[in-house]
Design an enzyme around this catalytic site. Structure first.
Site, short mmCIF file in Angstrom:
data_model
loop_
_atom_site.label_atom_id
_atom_site.label_comp_id
_atom_site.label_asym_id
_atom_site.label_seq_id
_atom_site.Cartn_x
_atom_site.Cartn_y
_atom_site.Cartn_z
N TYR A 87 -0.92 -0.76 10.27
CA TYR A 87 -1.63 -0.95 8.26
C TYR A 87 -0.07 -0.72 7.70
O TYR A 87 0.39 -1.78 7.00
CB TYR A 87 -1.94 0.07 8.12
CG TYR A 87 -2.71 -0.19 6.91
CD1 TYR A 87 -3.54 -1.57 6.62
CD2 TYR A 87 -2.52 -0.21 5.61
CE1 TYR A 87 -4.19 -1.52 5.01
CE2 TYR A 87 -2.65 0.21 4.53
CZ TYR A 87 -3.85 -0.98 4.05
OH TYR A 87 -3.96 -0.89 3.12
N LYS A 122 2.01 -2.97 6.04
CA LYS A 122 2.05 -3.49 4.66
C LYS A 122 3.62 -3.82 4.61
O LYS A 122 4.21 -4.48 3.40
CB LYS A 122 1.70 -2.24 3.76
CG LYS A 122 0.02 -2.28 3.70
CD LYS A 122 0.11 -3.75 2.94
CE LYS A 122 -1.85 -3.74 2.92
NZ LYS A 122 -2.21 -5.53 2.52
N SER A 178 0.92 -1.20 -0.20
CA SER A 178 0.16 0.07 0.25
C SER A 178 0.72 1.50 -0.38
O SER A 178 2.12 1.15 0.40
CB SER A 178 -1.00 0.48 1.31
OG SER A 178 -0.87 1.18 1.64
#
Ligand SMILES: NC(=O)c1ccc[n+]([C@@H]2O[C@H](COP(=O)([O-])OP(=O)(O)OC[C@H]3O[C@@H](n4cnc5c(N)ncnc54)[C@H](O)[C@@H]3O)[C@@H](O)[C@H]2O)c1
Length: 298
Positions: A172, A176, A159
Site C-alpha cells: 500500500y 501511495k 496516504s
C-alpha cells in the site's frame, strides 16, 4: 441543481456545468466527495466495483440514485478501475452522459496488509493494480480530453502510510508513494494545459479503517470532514498544483517534501560525509524543489 438557491451565500464555490469522475465513490470518502460535488452543481460519474447488494444494486448505482434523489446529476459506472479497459470506459461514460470531463478524483482503494516477509505476490499486485495502475489508467484516458479543453482538475489519493511508512503496509505504501511521483510529474506536464494535479492524504473512519479506529473517533473522523478539501482542489479557482494536502478530523494541512540546504564540498570523501551529517540533516534552512531538473547556474 444548476441554479444557486436564494439562501446560499453569494461566494459559494460551485461546479455548475462541470463533469466530475470519482472512483470508488460507492462508499466511504469517494461517496462524500461525489455528494458534495453534486450538491454544488457538478455532474458526477460515480465509479465503483460491480458487486450487487441484496436489492440487486451496485454501490455506484446506489450513490448515483442518492444524488438524483437530492436533485443532483449523476451516472454510475460499475467496474474495477484496476482493469486496463476501465479508464477509457469511465471517461466514455462521462462523455456519453455529460459530453465533457473537467474533474478526475482518483480515490478507489483497497488494503491487503501483511508483514513484508509474508506478503504474497498477489497481495502486492492487487494493491498496486487498484491504486497505482487504476489511477494511471483513468488519468491517462482523461488526459487527452482535459488537454484539448485546456482545463482540468485532477486529484490523486496518497496516504500517511505512503508518505511516512506504516507497519504491514509495504504494498500500500509503495502504491501511495508512487502516486506522489505520478501526481507531481503530471502537475509539471499539465501546467501548460491548464490542468492542475494535487494529492489528498485523507484520514477518515470508513469501511477501510473503522475497525482500526476507536469508536469515539468515528464521528469526528467523518469523510465529510475531508470532502471540502477535495472539492476545493477540484474547483476552477484553485490554482495549486503538485501539492500534497492532508485532511482528517477537521484539520487541514500541507505535506512537504523538502531539501535541506545541506553540505557542499565537490571533493567530499566518505569521512567528510560522516563528519558533516549534522549539516546534511539540518532543517534550519530548506527549499521545496518545484521539479526535478534544477541545474545550478553555470
Ligand atoms: N480512510 C482513511 O483514513 C484513509 C487514509 C489514507 C488514505 N485513504 C485512501 O482513501 C481512498 C478511499 O478510502 P476509504 O477510506 O473511503 O475506503 P473504503 O473502503 O470505504 O472505500 C473505498 C471504495 O473503493 C472501492 N473500490 C475498491 N476497489 C476498487 C476498484 N478496483 N475499482 C473501483 N472501486 C474500488 C470500494 O468498493 C469502496 O467503495 C483510498 O484510496 C484509500 O487508500 C483512506
Amino acid at each position: 441543481m444548476t441554479n444557486q438557491p436564494p439562501n446560499q451565500p453569494p461566494h459559494q464555490l460551485r461546479f455548475d456545468d462541470r463533469a466530475a469522475i470519482v472512483t470508488g465513490a460507492g462508499g466511504g470518502l469517494g461517496r462524500a466527495y461525489a455528494l458534495l460535488l453534486a450538491s454544488r452543481g457538478a455532474h458526477v460519474v460515480v465509479n465503483d466495483i460491480d458487486r450487487k447488494d441484496d436489492a440487486g444494486r451496485t454501490p455506484a448505482a446506489s450513490v448515483a440514485a442518492e444524488i438524483a434523489e437530492l436533485g443532483g446529476s449523476a451516472v454510475a459506472h460499475d467496474g474495477s478501475i484496476a482493469e486496463p479497459s476501465a479508464g477509457p470506459a469511465v471517461v466514455d461514460t462521462a462523455m456519453q452522459a455529460f459530453g465533457r470531463v473537467d474533474i478526475v478524483v482518483n480515490n478507489a482503494g483497497i488494503v491487503r496488509d501483511r508483514s513484508f516477509g509474508k506478503m504474497s505476490d498477489q497481495e502486492i499486485k492487487d494493491v498496486l493494480d487498484v491504486h497505482l495502475h487504476g489511477t494511471i489508467g483513468l488519468t491517462r484516458a482523461a488526459w487527452g480530453v482535459l488537454r484539448e479543453r485546456q482545463y482540468g482538475r485532477v486529484v490523486m489519493t496518497t496516504s500517511v502510510a505512503g508518505l511516512w511508512g506504516n507497519l504491514g503496509q509495504a504494498n500500500y505504501s509503495a502504491a501511495k508513494a508512487g502516486l506522489v511521483g505520478l501526481g507531481r510529474t503530471l502537475a509539471v506536464e499539465g501546467a501548460r494545459y491548464g490542468i492542475r494535479v494535487n494529492l489528498i492524504s485523507p484520514g477518515a473512519a470508513t469501511a477501510m479503517t473503522s475497525a482500526m479506529l476507536p469508536e469515539h473517533l468515528h464521528e469526528r473522523m467523518s469523510p465529510d470532514r475531508v470532502a471540502p478539501m477535495v472539492a476545493y482542489l477540484c474547483h476552477e479557482s484553485c490554482t495549486l498544483t503538485g501539492e500534497i494536502l492532508f485532511a482528517a478530523a477537521g484539520r487541514y494541512a500541507r505535506n512537504l517534501i523538502i531539501e535541506t540546504a545541506g553540505y557542499e564540498n565537490p571533493e567530499a570523501t566518505v569521512e567528510d560525509i560522516a563528519a558533516h551529517l549534522p549539516d546534511i540533516l539540518d532543517t534550519t534552512s530548506w527549499t521545496v524543489p518545484a521539479q526535478a531538473v534544477q541545474l545550478p547556474p553555470g
